[in-house]
Write a protein that holds these residues in place. Structure first.
Motif, mmCIF file in Angstrom:
data_model
loop_
_atom_site.group_PDB
_atom_site.id
_atom_site.type_symbol
_atom_site.label_atom_id
_atom_site.label_comp_id
_atom_site.label_asym_id
_atom_site.label_seq_id
_atom_site.Cartn_x
_atom_site.Cartn_y
_atom_site.Cartn_z
ATOM 1 N N SER A 97 -13.501 -15.954 86.406
ATOM 2 C CA SER A 97 -12.129 -16.326 86.758
ATOM 3 C C SER A 97 -11.089 -15.598 85.922
ATOM 4 N N ALA A 130 1.547 -18.101 82.687
ATOM 5 C CA ALA A 130 0.490 -17.665 83.600
ATOM 6 C C ALA A 130 0.837 -16.349 84.289
ATOM 7 N N ILE A 174 -4.094 -9.106 83.115
ATOM 8 C CA ILE A 174 -5.480 -9.036 83.576
ATOM 9 C C ILE A 174 -5.594 -8.052 84.745
ATOM 10 N N LYS A 175 -4.625 -8.096 85.657
ATOM 11 C CA LYS A 175 -4.598 -7.142 86.767
ATOM 12 C C LYS A 175 -4.486 -5.715 86.243
ATOM 13 N N ALA A 214 -7.505 -14.532 79.857
ATOM 14 C CA ALA A 214 -6.203 -15.202 79.830
ATOM 15 C C ALA A 214 -5.922 -15.758 78.441
ATOM 16 N N ILE A 242 -6.179 -20.242 85.953
ATOM 17 C CA ILE A 242 -5.174 -19.782 84.984
ATOM 18 C C ILE A 242 -3.839 -20.457 85.265
ATOM 19 N N GLU A 243 -3.476 -20.534 86.544
ATOM 20 C CA GLU A 243 -2.237 -21.195 86.943
ATOM 21 C C GLU A 243 -2.312 -22.689 86.643
ATOM 22 N N ASP A 259 -7.011 -21.595 91.393
ATOM 23 C CA ASP A 259 -6.458 -20.675 90.396
ATOM 24 C C ASP A 259 -6.419 -21.385 89.056
ATOM 25 N N LYS A 267 -1.585 -13.079 84.044
ATOM 26 C CA LYS A 267 -2.288 -12.583 85.235
ATOM 27 C C LYS A 267 -1.949 -11.122 85.502
ATOM 28 N N GLN A 268 -0.716 -10.726 85.198
ATOM 29 C CA GLN A 268 -0.337 -9.326 85.345
ATOM 30 C C GLN A 268 -1.108 -8.451 84.364
#
Length: 339
Positions: A23, A283, A290-291, A28, A274-275, A272, A287-288
Motif C-alpha cells: 500500500s 496525505a 511516493i508517486k 508514507a 494513507i488517506e 486508501d 502520496k505525490q
C-alpha cells in the motif's frame, strides 16, 4: 472452538505485512518524517533470529513509528529504512558513536536520561562533587523549561541560556580538575562526552521541540522485547521484518488517533490507507512523493520532470536522494559471515 494452526497464523501475518508494504504505508511514514518532522528519536535493540543476532532500528516521533529489521547494528542497518541518511533536522539518540557518523547531515540531541544515570553512578560510587552539580543543573534547566512551556513561552530567555552554558562549562572544568590523575575510565569518558557534546546535551533547553529524554524511542521497542521473552526468537528474518511492518502500522495508527483494527479493515478491503490514517494536508504531498519515487524507479525522464512540477513542496537534494532510494523492501538477505 476452532483451532488455529501455526501455518494459518503465519499466512495471516504474511498477508497483512504484504498488504501494508504494497500500500506504500511504510514509505508514507518515511516521507512524513522527512517532510514534516523537526525532531526524530532513534534507537536500536537486538533480536534473535534462528540463533543469530539481528537488530531492530526505530525512528520515532509523536506522530509515527517506523521499525526496520537488519542483520547489522551499525551504519548499514541504521540507514536501511531510508530515513537517517536523508534527514536534516534534529535526532535524539543515546550517544552511540555510530549516530555521529560524518555521512549524516542532521543535528544532534542526546538522551539526558542516560546522562543522569551516569551522573548518579559517578556521584554515588566515586563521590564526584561535580557530578552532583551537573545533575542538579540539568534538572534545574528541565524544570525551567517545563514552567516556560506551561506559561506558553516558546524558548528560555537568552540570558538564562548564557548563564546555563557558563555553569555547564565550569562544572565540566571542575570535573577534570577533580580527576586530574585519570586519563581513562567511565568518569573520564563521561566528562569527555559532556565536553564534546555540550550542544547536544543542552539541545532540549535551546529547542523546545526536543525532549529531555529519548523515552519514546525506547517505548517503541518495548513490545518487541516482551514478544521475545514470550517466544524466545524469530525463526526467519522475514518474520522479524513482518513484525516490524505490522507493529509500525499499529503504533502509527494509534498516534494518529485511529483504531488500528478499523484501519486494518480499510487496508484489507482495498481502501486508501494513507488517506485514512494521515490528515489530508499531509496525505497529499506524501502520496505525490511516493508517486515520484515510482516514476524515478521507472526512469522515464519526461515523466520525472512532470512529476516535479506537480509536487506541492520544493524538492531539496536530500528529498531527491530519498526518492532515488526507492521503496522500502523487506530485508531477507542471508546473515553476514562471521570471520
Amino acid at each position: 472452538s476452532l483451532s488455529l494452526s501455526a501455518g494459518t497464523a503465519n499466512a495471516i501475518v504474511r498477508r497483512v505485512s504484504a498488504k501494508i508494504l504494497g500500500s506504500g504505508f511504510m514509505d508514507a511514514e518515511r516521507f512524513f518524517i522527512l517532510l514534516f518532522e523537526k525532531v526524530l528519536g532513534v534507537d536500536e535493540t537486538s533480536a534473535c533470529v534462528n540463533g543469530r543476532n539481528a537488530w531492530v532500528h526505530t525512528a520515532v516521533t509523536a506522530n509515527v513509528t517506523l521499525l526496520s529489521a537488519h542483520w547489522r547494528r551499525g551504519y548499514e542497518g541504521m540507514v536501511y529504512a531510508g530515513v537517517l541518511q536523508f534527514y536534516t533536522m534534529t535526532i535524539i539518540s543515546d550517544c552511540w558513536a555510530s549516530y555521529f557518523n560524518e555521512n549524516f547531515g542532521f543535528q544532534h540531541a542526546v538522551c539526558n536520561g542516560h546522562i543522569l544515570r551516569e551522573l548518579v553512578a559517578a556521584a554515588y560510587f566515586r563521590q564526584q562533587r561535580w557530578a552532583v552539580e551537573m545533575f542538579d543543573l540539568l534538572l534545574e534547566i528541565f524544570t525551567a523549561k517545563r514552567n516556560a512551556v506551561e506559561q506558553g513561552d516558546k524558548s528560555l530567555p537568552q540570558e538564562c541560556l548564557d548563564d546555563v552554558r557558563k555553569r555547564y562549562q565550569r562544572i565540566v572544568a571542575d570535573g577534570f580538575i577533580e580527576i586530574a590523575d585519570e586519563k581513562k575510565g567511565k568518569t573520564y569518558s563521561l566528562l569527555e562526552r559532556l565536553r564534546k557534546l555540550e550542544d547536544a546535551v543542552l539541545a532540549f533547553a535551546v529547542d523546545f521541540n526536543v525532549d529531555f529524554t529519548n523515552n519514546a524511542s525506547e517505548q517503541s521497542l518495548r513490545n518487541l522485547k516482551v514478544a521475545l521473552r514470550a517466544m524466545g526468537q524469530f525463526k526467519t528474518m522475514t518474520g522479524l521484518a513482518d513484525y516490524c511492518i505490522i507493529q509500525s502500522f499499529m503504533d502509527t495508527c494509534r498516534k494518529q488517533g485511529h483504531n488500528p483494527f478499523e484501519m486494518l479493515r480499510i487496508l484489507l478491503s482495498g481502501g486508501d490507507i494513507i488517506e485514512a490514517v494521515f490528515d489530508a494536508k499531509y496525505a497529499a504531498p506524501i502520496k505525490q512523493m511516493i508517486k515520484f519515487t515510482d516514476i524515478v524507479a521507472a526512469g522515464v525522464s519526461d515523466e520525472i520532470e512532470d512529476a516535479l512540477l506537480e509536487l506541492p513542496i520544493s524538492i531539496t537534494d536530500e528529498l531527491r536522494a530519498a526518492v532515488s532510494y526507492g521503496r522500502l523492501k523487506v530485508y531477507n538477505d542471508p546473515p553476514p559471515v562471521i570471520t
